[in-house]
Design a protein around this motif. Structure first.
Motif, PDB file in Angstrom:
ATOM      1  N   PRO A 222       0.807  -1.206   0.000  1.00  0.00           N
ATOM      2  CA  PRO A 222       0.000   0.000   0.000  1.00  0.00           C
ATOM      3  C   PRO A 222       0.857   1.282   0.000  1.00  0.00           C
ATOM      4  O   PRO A 222       1.916   1.305   0.631  1.00  0.00           O
ATOM      5  CB  PRO A 222      -0.780  -0.082   1.320  1.00  0.00           C
TER       6      PRO A 222
ATOM      7  N   PHE B   8       2.348 -17.311  -0.264  1.00  0.00           N
ATOM      8  CA  PHE B   8       0.921 -17.579  -0.014  1.00  0.00           C
ATOM      9  C   PHE B   8       0.786 -18.643   1.045  1.00  0.00           C
ATOM     10  O   PHE B   8       1.750 -19.298   1.435  1.00  0.00           O
ATOM     11  CB  PHE B   8       0.248 -18.091  -1.304  1.00  0.00           C
TER      12      PHE B   8
ATOM     13  N   TYR C  91      -4.645 -17.278   0.842  1.00  0.00           N
ATOM     14  CA  TYR C  91      -4.123 -16.015   1.374  1.00  0.00           C
ATOM     15  C   TYR C  91      -2.904 -15.683   0.520  1.00  0.00           C
ATOM     16  O   TYR C  91      -1.881 -16.341   0.627  1.00  0.00           O
ATOM     17  CB  TYR C  91      -3.752 -16.217   2.845  1.00  0.00           C
TER      18      TYR C  91
ATOM     19  N   PHE D 243       0.082 -13.155  -1.111  1.00  0.00           N
ATOM     20  CA  PHE D 243       0.916 -11.962  -1.043  1.00  0.00           C
ATOM     21  C   PHE D 243       1.319 -11.695  -2.493  1.00  0.00           C
ATOM     22  O   PHE D 243       2.187 -12.370  -3.039  1.00  0.00           O
ATOM     23  CB  PHE D 243       2.142 -12.195  -0.160  1.00  0.00           C
TER      24      PHE D 243
ATOM     25  N   LEU E 230       4.645  -6.422  -1.211  1.00  0.00           N
ATOM     26  CA  LEU E 230       3.588  -7.388  -1.527  1.00  0.00           C
ATOM     27  C   LEU E 230       2.226  -6.872  -1.063  1.00  0.00           C
ATOM     28  O   LEU E 230       2.128  -6.203  -0.036  1.00  0.00           O
ATOM     29  CB  LEU E 230       3.893  -8.726  -0.847  1.00  0.00           C
TER      30      LEU E 230
ATOM     31  N   GLN F  77      -1.634  -7.877   0.020  1.00  0.00           N
ATOM     32  CA  GLN F  77      -2.355  -9.047   0.546  1.00  0.00           C
ATOM     33  C   GLN F  77      -3.801  -9.081   0.056  1.00  0.00           C
ATOM     34  O   GLN F  77      -4.511  -8.089   0.151  1.00  0.00           O
ATOM     35  CB  GLN F  77      -2.406  -8.986   2.071  1.00  0.00           C
ATOM     36  N   HIS F  78      -4.210 -10.268  -0.418  1.00  0.00           N
ATOM     37  CA  HIS F  78      -5.623 -10.450  -0.765  1.00  0.00           C
ATOM     38  C   HIS F  78      -5.912 -11.936  -0.920  1.00  0.00           C
ATOM     39  O   HIS F  78      -5.017 -12.761  -0.798  1.00  0.00           O
ATOM     40  CB  HIS F  78      -5.991  -9.676  -2.036  1.00  0.00           C
ATOM     41  N   TYR F  79      -7.176 -12.234  -1.168  1.00  0.00           N
ATOM     42  CA  TYR F  79      -7.569 -13.624  -1.416  1.00  0.00           C
ATOM     43  C   TYR F  79      -7.040 -14.097  -2.767  1.00  0.00           C
ATOM     44  O   TYR F  79      -6.958 -13.318  -3.722  1.00  0.00           O
ATOM     45  CB  TYR F  79      -9.093 -13.746  -1.447  1.00  0.00           C
TER      46      TYR F  79
ATOM     47  N   ILE G  98     -11.079  -2.249   0.365  1.00  0.00           N
ATOM     48  CA  ILE G  98     -10.237  -3.367  -0.060  1.00  0.00           C
ATOM     49  C   ILE G  98     -11.088  -4.471  -0.709  1.00  0.00           C
ATOM     50  O   ILE G  98     -10.596  -5.272  -1.487  1.00  0.00           O
ATOM     51  CB  ILE G  98      -9.443  -3.884   1.164  1.00  0.00           C
TER      52      ILE G  98
ATOM     53  N   VAL H 289      -7.242  -1.521   7.798  1.00  0.00           N
ATOM     54  CA  VAL H 289      -7.606  -1.246   6.408  1.00  0.00           C
ATOM     55  C   VAL H 289      -6.914  -2.215   5.443  1.00  0.00           C
ATOM     56  O   VAL H 289      -7.534  -2.760   4.538  1.00  0.00           O
ATOM     57  CB  VAL H 289      -7.253   0.210   6.037  1.00  0.00           C
ATOM     58  N   TRP H 290      -5.626  -2.449   5.644  1.00  0.00           N
ATOM     59  CA  TRP H 290      -4.818  -3.161   4.665  1.00  0.00           C
ATOM     60  C   TRP H 290      -4.515  -4.612   5.036  1.00  0.00           C
ATOM     61  O   TRP H 290      -4.268  -5.434   4.159  1.00  0.00           O
ATOM     62  CB  TRP H 290      -3.479  -2.437   4.446  1.00  0.00           C
TER      63      TRP H 290
ATOM     64  N   LEU I 112      -8.193  -8.142   6.146  1.00  0.00           N
ATOM     65  CA  LEU I 112      -9.144  -8.875   5.309  1.00  0.00           C
ATOM     66  C   LEU I 112      -8.835 -10.366   5.260  1.00  0.00           C
ATOM     67  O   LEU I 112      -9.709 -11.197   5.467  1.00  0.00           O
ATOM     68  CB  LEU I 112      -9.147  -8.290   3.884  1.00  0.00           C
ATOM     69  N   VAL I 113      -7.577 -10.693   4.979  1.00  0.00           N
ATOM     70  CA  VAL I 113      -7.203 -12.096   4.793  1.00  0.00           C
ATOM     71  C   VAL I 113      -6.427 -12.673   5.965  1.00  0.00           C
ATOM     72  O   VAL I 113      -6.223 -13.869   6.052  1.00  0.00           O
ATOM     73  CB  VAL I 113      -6.384 -12.298   3.492  1.00  0.00           C
TER      74      VAL I 113
ATOM     75  N   ALA J 252       3.025 -19.234   7.966  1.00  0.00           N
ATOM     76  CA  ALA J 252       2.883 -20.164   6.838  1.00  0.00           C
ATOM     77  C   ALA J 252       3.439 -19.531   5.561  1.00  0.00           C
ATOM     78  O   ALA J 252       4.112 -20.196   4.766  1.00  0.00           O
ATOM     79  CB  ALA J 252       1.416 -20.544   6.651  1.00  0.00           C
ATOM     80  N   ALA J 253       3.188 -18.236   5.385  1.00  0.00           N
ATOM     81  CA  ALA J 253       3.697 -17.536   4.196  1.00  0.00           C
ATOM     82  C   ALA J 253       5.229 -17.501   4.222  1.00  0.00           C
ATOM     83  O   ALA J 253       5.889 -17.619   3.183  1.00  0.00           O
ATOM     84  CB  ALA J 253       3.123 -16.128   4.132  1.00  0.00           C
TER      85      ALA J 253
ATOM     86  N   GLN K  26       6.476 -21.109   3.423  1.00  0.00           N
ATOM     87  CA  GLN K  26       6.249 -21.391   2.005  1.00  0.00           C
ATOM     88  C   GLN K  26       7.362 -20.754   1.153  1.00  0.00           C
ATOM     89  O   GLN K  26       7.891 -21.381   0.238  1.00  0.00           O
ATOM     90  CB  GLN K  26       4.889 -20.790   1.614  1.00  0.00           C
TER      91      GLN K  26
ATOM     92  N   TYR L 284       3.284  -2.716   7.051  1.00  0.00           N
ATOM     93  CA  TYR L 284       2.220  -3.645   6.644  1.00  0.00           C
ATOM     94  C   TYR L 284       2.820  -5.027   6.405  1.00  0.00           C
ATOM     95  O   TYR L 284       3.995  -5.157   6.074  1.00  0.00           O
ATOM     96  CB  TYR L 284       1.520  -3.146   5.373  1.00  0.00           C
TER      97      TYR L 284
ATOM     98  N   GLY M   3       2.748  -7.075   4.059  1.00  0.00           N
ATOM     99  CA  GLY M   3       3.341  -7.354   2.755  1.00  0.00           C
ATOM    100  C   GLY M   3       4.710  -6.726   2.550  1.00  0.00           C
ATOM    101  O   GLY M   3       5.323  -6.888   1.500  1.00  0.00           O
ATOM    102  N   ASP M   4       5.208  -5.999   3.540  1.00  0.00           N
ATOM    103  CA  ASP M   4       6.506  -5.330   3.391  1.00  0.00           C
ATOM    104  C   ASP M   4       7.689  -6.259   3.669  1.00  0.00           C
ATOM    105  O   ASP M   4       8.827  -5.949   3.334  1.00  0.00           O
ATOM    106  CB  ASP M   4       6.621  -4.144   4.371  1.00  0.00           C
TER     107      ASP M   4
END
Ligand code: ZN
Lengths: 154, 385
Positions: free
Chosen positions: A53, A80, A102, A104, A113, A115-117, A144, B131-132, B135-136, B145-146, B149, B244, B246-247
């Motif tokens: 973001p 993921f 899930y 990335f 990255l 994040q979303h479904y 989102i 916000v970011w 959701l998931v 887990a991420a 992986q 966040y 994802g960083d």
């Protein structure tokens, strides 16, 4: 002694008054997503890292970021997992539907990255590096959830 | 640093999944009394207190206030520190700073949690951006887990490599009467346990526990009078890295790499694999036992599976990791990092009983938070120069 009844803090039908600002960068992101289905990221003027973001400051350089760049809408799976255990979603109070992907997502042109479904219709296709694209919601509201999920397109 | 600092006593509860027989304050008191007894000190000898947990787990804030009868903090200086999963290590580092500053000679440090009192996944979620991130997000396991992986994809590791770490820690826990889970498992049992979030099986991860831990630190002016063989703190480091989820650089723990490099530099350690004698790693899941020891520089990137399969980190091996059974056996979150610190101190002091590693000169303990935070402590038998 074991307490047999749980203490539940609730307020009937009232809603907790959380009201979060998304900031100037978040506002632009969600407006572009809603109106134009575009993903807007921001680039650090010093280290050139492209953040999604988007945000006001590059933490590593500690400089202000104002340079907008469009990324995606396609990308690859950066990493993921597939969630398989049932748990209560604190956002809704209901059990989250599992399994779900899930993701990335590494958008083309971005360095962080998102994040979303990810759709788990075919689990064998979900791999790090697999190409994905977003499926947008028909009724977009600037959140989102304007993206329904990402799907593998390889 | 004005004063050198040593650990002169530790105490912990017998950790359980549920302690309905005590409330939070009483649980804290059990650990405090044990630490005072271990150091042969009275509450009146304590100059200040540092306490911490992760508030959201019990839904009760301000433990620094409501626990004073049990913590011993009535009419004494007390401060609360809370940094999520890293809290237990952060309170220790905070205590080290207070004693090192020269302003307090004897500081009591407390970490505790009653995870049974609320919904862990729901509480952890409140630590992430609404916000970011939310959701998931699905609690600590989803992020871990991420990471696993990404590590598997980058270095060709396998689920079996992770399972080997879990087998080790659960075996070690058999030697620790304070551990919550004391049951040996086989590789096949780990791999056959339910998949929670690919590639993490149920037996790859920590439980949630009720428990408390207390540690007493003293300045060099009084430490050796209290305890003839104290555990000297050689260095500490703390790193956070992102806003966040994802960083992060998934597959590597950047905060561990940067923090441990600072630690080795401060202490003059050139080869951690050879110079460390034991590690108590805040390792909430098996794959962290592979990835993070590479980031510490114990072995190179991708080399941990081989190193661990060869038995080097088992009891009796070159560098035993988690003689206590670690976080996979016991996880009262706000106490977990401090238990690592206490266990490392016990190893240096020769008080680790059935889980003692012989001749410990240097021990390492750490804290970890699901937001990819790491903090850490280097413990030593000799007084630092
Ligand atoms: Zn920058």
């Amino acid at each position: 002694m074991t307490q047999t009844e749980n203490i539940i803090i609730e307020s009937g039908d009232a809603v907790q008054p959380f009201s979060y600002s998304v900031g100037m960068h978040g506002s632009k992101f969600f407006t572009e997503l809603r109106d134009n289905r575009r993903f807007m990221a921001v680039k650090c003027p010093k280290c050139k890292k492209v953040y999604i973001p988007p945000r006001g400051v590059c933490g590593e350089c500690f400089v202000e970021m104002k340079d907008w760049v469009e990324v995606g809408p396609q990308g690859v799976i950066g990493t993921f997992t597939i969630l398989r255990f049932a748990f209560i979603d604190p956002e809704t109070g209901a059990q989250k539907p599992v399994p779900y992907g899930y993701g990335f997502i590494k958008f083309d042109g971005a360095d962080t990255l998102f994040q979303h479904y990810i759709s788990v219709e075919d689990e064998t296709k979900i791999k790090i590096g697999a190409r994905v694209e977003p499926v947008f919601s028909k009724d977009r509201k600037g959140t989102i959830r304007d993206i329904e999920y990402f799907k593998v397109i390889d | 640093m004005a004063k050198r600092v040593a650990i002169v006593g530790t105490g912990q509860t017998f950790h359980k999944s549920h302690r309905p027989d005590v409330n939070g304050q009483e649980l804290i008191n059990e650990a405090v009394r044990r630490a005072l007894a271990d150091a042969d000190l009275k509450m009146k000898d304590i100059d200040a207190i540092v306490i911490g947990n992760m508030d959201h787990f019990e839904g009760i804030n301000y433990v620094d206030c409501w626990s004073v009868d049990g913590s011993g903090a009535t009419m004494k200086p007390i401060i609360k520190l809370t940094t999520g999963g890293t809290t237990g290590c952060t309170v220790a580092i905070g205590g080290y700073h207070l004693v090192g500053s020269g302003m307090f000679d004897r500081v009591l440090i407390i970490g505790w949690e009653k995870n049974s009192e609320s919904d862990t996944t729901g509480a952890i979620t409140t630590a992430f951006d609404p916000v970011w991130d939310r959701l998931v997000f699905a609690g600590a396991i989803s992020g871990l887990a991420a990471e696993a992986q990404a590590y598997i994809a980058r270095y060709g590791a396998s689920e079996r490599d992770g399972a080997r770490v879990s087998v080790r820690d659960r075996k070690h826990a058999m030697n620790n009467p304070h551990a919550q889970l004391r049951k040996e498992v086989t590789l096949d049992e780990v791999l056959a346990s339910p998949m929670l979030a690919d590639p993490i099986h149920l037996l790859d991860v920590c439980p949630r526990s009720d428990g408390a831990c207390a540690v007493i630190m003293a300045s060099e002016d009084v430490a050796e009078k209290i305890c003839p063989k104290p555990d000297w703190i050689w260095a500490t480091a703390s790193r956070h890295s992102y806003s966040y989820l994802g960083d992060a650089d998934y597959g590597r723990l950047t905060s561990m790499r940067e923090g441990s490099q600072e630690l080795w530099k401060k202490a003059g350690i050139k080869e951690p694999r050879k110079e460390l004698d034991v590690i108590e790693l805040y390792q909430p899941y098996s794959f962290g036992g592979l990835i993070w020891i590479e980031d510490m520089g114990i072995v190179g990137p991708g080399e941990a599976p081989r190193y661990i399969w060869d038995g080097n980190t088992d009891m009796g091996g070159e560098l035993p990791i988690n003689p206590s059974g670690g976080v996979i056996a016991t996880n009262p979150i706000g106490a977990t990092g401090l238990i690592r610190c206490a266990e490392a101190a016990m190893q240096v002091m020769g008080k680790a009983e059935g889980r003692q590693v012989p001749d410990v000169n240097f021990a390492f303990s750490s804290g970890f938070g699901g937001c990819w935070w790491t903090d850490m402590i280097l413990h030593g038998k000799k007084k630092p120069k």
